[in-house]
Design a protein around this motif. Sequence first.
Motif, mmCIF file in Angstrom:
data_model
loop_
_atom_site.group_PDB
_atom_site.id
_atom_site.type_symbol
_atom_site.label_atom_id
_atom_site.label_comp_id
_atom_site.label_asym_id
_atom_site.label_seq_id
_atom_site.Cartn_x
_atom_site.Cartn_y
_atom_site.Cartn_z
ATOM 1 N N SER A 89 -53.270 37.857 14.606
ATOM 2 C CA SER A 89 -54.216 38.675 15.923
ATOM 3 C C SER A 89 -53.804 38.166 16.987
ATOM 4 C CB SER A 89 -55.556 38.267 15.574
ATOM 5 O OG SER A 89 -56.388 38.761 16.656
ATOM 6 N N CYS A 90 -53.695 38.774 18.057
ATOM 7 C CA CYS A 90 -53.552 38.232 19.569
ATOM 8 C C CYS A 90 -54.537 37.333 20.047
ATOM 9 C CB CYS A 90 -53.382 39.396 20.328
ATOM 10 S SG CYS A 90 -51.889 40.394 20.017
ATOM 11 N N HIS A 91 -55.745 37.224 19.144
ATOM 12 C CA HIS A 91 -56.780 36.247 19.693
ATOM 13 C C HIS A 91 -56.857 35.143 18.427
ATOM 14 C CE1 HIS A 91 -58.062 39.543 22.295
ATOM 15 N NE2 HIS A 91 -57.965 40.302 21.222
ATOM 16 N N ASP A 92 -56.520 34.070 18.679
ATOM 17 C CA ASP A 92 -56.549 33.304 17.605
ATOM 18 C C ASP A 92 -57.705 32.066 17.493
ATOM 19 O OD1 ASP A 92 -55.218 33.531 15.317
ATOM 20 O OD2 ASP A 92 -53.353 32.353 15.872
ATOM 21 N N VAL A 93 -58.421 32.313 16.419
ATOM 22 C CA VAL A 93 -59.533 31.181 16.433
ATOM 23 C C VAL A 93 -59.560 30.766 14.865
ATOM 24 C CG1 VAL A 93 -60.750 32.360 17.991
ATOM 25 C CG2 VAL A 93 -61.305 32.893 15.544
ATOM 26 N N ASP A 94 -60.024 29.360 14.763
ATOM 27 C CA ASP A 94 -60.186 28.624 13.362
ATOM 28 C C ASP A 94 -61.423 28.783 12.949
ATOM 29 O OD1 ASP A 94 -58.075 27.959 11.951
ATOM 30 O OD2 ASP A 94 -57.747 25.996 13.081
ATOM 31 N N VAL A 95 -61.746 29.581 12.010
ATOM 32 C CA VAL A 95 -62.974 29.701 11.394
ATOM 33 C C VAL A 95 -63.111 28.303 10.622
ATOM 34 C CG1 VAL A 95 -64.396 30.905 9.662
ATOM 35 C CG2 VAL A 95 -62.877 32.122 11.056
ATOM 36 N N PRO A 96 -64.452 27.697 10.753
ATOM 37 C CA PRO A 96 -64.767 26.488 10.076
ATOM 38 C C PRO A 96 -65.078 26.844 8.571
ATOM 39 C CG PRO A 96 -66.604 27.252 11.477
ATOM 40 C CD PRO A 96 -65.404 28.161 11.809
ATOM 41 N N GLY A 97 -64.992 25.713 7.701
ATOM 42 C CA GLY A 97 -65.293 25.823 6.477
ATOM 43 C C GLY A 97 -63.996 25.264 5.470
ATOM 44 N N LYS A 98 -64.388 24.994 4.115
ATOM 45 C CA LYS A 98 -63.548 24.507 3.259
ATOM 46 C C LYS A 98 -62.609 25.951 2.790
ATOM 47 C CE LYS A 98 -66.866 22.750 0.841
ATOM 48 N NZ LYS A 98 -68.116 23.017 1.752
ATOM 49 N N PRO A 99 -61.405 25.534 2.406
ATOM 50 C CA PRO A 99 -60.591 26.523 1.978
ATOM 51 C C PRO A 99 -61.451 27.249 0.424
ATOM 52 C CG PRO A 99 -59.209 24.589 2.131
ATOM 53 C CD PRO A 99 -60.679 24.194 2.502
ATOM 54 N N THR A 100 -61.090 28.458 0.298
ATOM 55 C CA THR A 100 -61.714 29.011 -0.842
ATOM 56 C C THR A 100 -61.392 28.345 -2.095
ATOM 57 O OG1 THR A 100 -62.061 31.144 0.420
ATOM 58 C CG2 THR A 100 -61.959 31.133 -2.132
ATOM 59 N N GLU A 101 -62.332 27.968 -2.819
ATOM 60 C CA GLU A 101 -62.010 27.136 -4.123
ATOM 61 C C GLU A 101 -61.334 28.112 -5.183
ATOM 62 O OE1 GLU A 101 -65.527 25.292 -5.296
ATOM 63 O OE2 GLU A 101 -65.680 24.178 -3.382
ATOM 64 N N THR A 102 -60.558 27.580 -6.166
ATOM 65 C CA THR A 102 -59.805 28.394 -7.075
ATOM 66 C C THR A 102 -60.758 29.118 -7.792
ATOM 67 O OG1 THR A 102 -58.061 26.908 -6.970
ATOM 68 C CG2 THR A 102 -57.910 28.549 -8.615
ATOM 69 N N GLY A 103 -61.793 28.317 -8.557
ATOM 70 C CA GLY A 103 -62.668 28.895 -9.265
ATOM 71 C C GLY A 103 -63.561 30.159 -8.739
ATOM 72 N N THR A 104 -63.821 29.879 -7.380
ATOM 73 C CA THR A 104 -64.537 30.936 -6.643
ATOM 74 C C THR A 104 -63.717 32.290 -6.674
ATOM 75 O OG1 THR A 104 -65.671 29.382 -5.465
ATOM 76 C CG2 THR A 104 -65.566 31.428 -4.431
ATOM 77 N N ALA A 105 -62.403 32.162 -6.178
ATOM 78 C CA ALA A 105 -61.515 33.319 -5.974
ATOM 79 C C ALA A 105 -61.354 33.766 -7.476
ATOM 80 C CB ALA A 105 -60.263 32.832 -5.603
ATOM 81 N N LEU A 106 -61.254 33.083 -8.413
ATOM 82 C CA LEU A 106 -61.089 33.943 -9.897
ATOM 83 C C LEU A 106 -62.161 34.504 -10.075
ATOM 84 C CD1 LEU A 106 -59.284 30.941 -11.721
ATOM 85 C CD2 LEU A 106 -58.187 32.933 -11.033
ATOM 86 N N LEU A 107 -63.460 33.851 -9.919
ATOM 87 C CA LEU A 107 -64.561 34.497 -10.750
ATOM 88 C C LEU A 107 -64.786 35.786 -9.669
ATOM 89 C CD1 LEU A 107 -67.056 34.369 -12.204
ATOM 90 C CD2 LEU A 107 -68.224 33.190 -10.323
ATOM 91 N N GLU A 108 -64.501 35.526 -8.546
ATOM 92 C CA GLU A 108 -64.536 37.144 -7.592
ATOM 93 C C GLU A 108 -63.829 38.086 -8.178
ATOM 94 O OE1 GLU A 108 -66.186 35.624 -2.933
ATOM 95 O OE2 GLU A 108 -64.200 36.155 -3.221
ATOM 96 N N THR A 109 -62.362 37.843 -8.481
ATOM 97 C CA THR A 109 -61.575 38.826 -8.937
ATOM 98 C C THR A 109 -61.908 39.363 -10.187
ATOM 99 O OG1 THR A 109 -59.696 37.555 -7.865
ATOM 100 C CG2 THR A 109 -59.045 39.001 -9.452
ATOM 101 N N ALA A 110 -62.844 38.223 -11.021
ATOM 102 C CA ALA A 110 -62.943 39.002 -12.325
ATOM 103 C C ALA A 110 -64.306 39.833 -12.170
ATOM 104 C CB ALA A 110 -63.466 37.744 -13.134
ATOM 105 N N THR A 111 -65.265 39.439 -11.448
ATOM 106 C CA THR A 111 -66.626 40.195 -11.175
ATOM 107 C C THR A 111 -66.177 41.534 -10.454
ATOM 108 O OG1 THR A 111 -67.138 38.953 -9.280
ATOM 109 C CG2 THR A 111 -68.038 38.223 -11.528
#
Lengths: 256, 236
Positions: free
Chosen positions: B4-26
């Motif tokens: 994006s031409c506007h760069d900002v850093d959203v705070p927060g921890k990187p998405t955990e693998t378990g969270t990403a896997l579960l989201e894909t499954a559900t």
Amino acid sequence: MSSSDQNPAPTPASGSGTTGGTSAAPGPLGRPTTVSSQAMDMGAQVLQPLKPVRQMKQHACSFALYAHDMRRQLEAHHFVSRLNQDVLQCAVYDSDKPSARLIGVEYIVSDGIFETLPAEEQRLWHSHAYEVKAGLWTDVGVPEMLQTSEMGRMAKTYGKFWCAWQADRGDRLPLGAPALMVSPQAVEPGRVRAELVRSRDERFKVDSSARGLKGARVEMEEPEWINPNADYWRMHGKGFAVDVTASEMKRNAPFP
Amino acid sequence: MAASCHDVDVPGKPTETGTALLETATGAIQGFAPINQIHQHLCAFHFYGDDMTRQVEAHHFCAHLNEDMRQCLIFDGPDAGARLIGLEYIVSEELFLTLPDEEKPLWHTHEFEVKSGVLFMPGVPGVVERRDLEKVAKTYGKTIHFWQVDRGDALPLGVPQIMMALTRDGQLRQDLADCVEKKYGVSFQKERENRAYMSGPAHGIHPLANAAGKGLKTDIREVDLPTAIAGARIFT
């Protein structure tokens, strides 16, 4: 010029009025989509990857109340995209059908992020603990066993929901100023109407009662603390409305 | 090249693998009918109703609700990590004319954006793109942003903003124009020439549109809550 708590002047766009709840609202104004527009869309979709939209991997259904009039309540369908472990962004629709109206946007942050916000900002956010524990918030079609960990996380989050289309009021086009929404709570005027929940539960084959989701979530860990700056109405007994007014525009060239 | 031409850093921890896997499954067993209706990506610029000097690169992901209306999600970039910064509703001139007069200033015109070449569909050949933009040039839009990435907000802060769109030469910031042209390998000037034949609303640009030629600001107001709980509320 326009306020979220002010009804629009009667025109074809404002519809003829309807009862509360969203599904009863009349369809949007306009002619059926033509074959050539459909063909154009299909063609564009082949050439355009639409990556941000493909990130929406969760469909959650719950309820929301207008911050300026909590008697007005609606069923909301969130299509959720995760920016990271702590921040979610949701496109909110009034149903899960292809004809659903895009009524707003909700942002969801973890309690850790919420605590870093200025107090002035926190008053615009609502807590999710009750909504989740009461079985109101659910990932539609996902067995409870599979959603337990996500719901446990969700119970500790806060949300900020702006509604841009008051379809429940009968508006056949999006009219007026955006409105702030709040979450259901265990006390009046924050209780969500039983018939709204019953209708949702029937249509989606969900049991949110103590025999169903609510019961299953009894053991779910509760947040140790809900920041009292959230859910502003609970401490202050007041709501929020949004006003759009004419103003000067800072310009670098003539307008319009 | 930044997404994006506007760069900002959203705070927060990187998405955990378990969270990403579960989201894909559900996610695989859930329905996404409303967002599966989104078939089109348009890129353009918005500026704030009370400040033209603050301009935002806006990626519209749009669905037709019917022939006269589209509803769009606005992201700040085209990639998977893009931030959802707002919404836009696009209506035909016929629908715009049904709006109450106090509503019309919240809507902006698209004629100049299209004809000047700055509104485009990334990845779509000009000859195909122009068939749809002939229609868009005649429409009106209502855009609301909730996340002010242009000022570097790392999270969506404050109240919603009514946005406006370009209506004449000299308004678009050169640095933003350069950023987008370079990123997509497009030339606004060249497209402008290709689109010279197009025309705007049949009845001309409504004088109440585009903030009625002035500006718009939003404020939050504390209100007393109506207390009577009378079941379903009837609107009259």
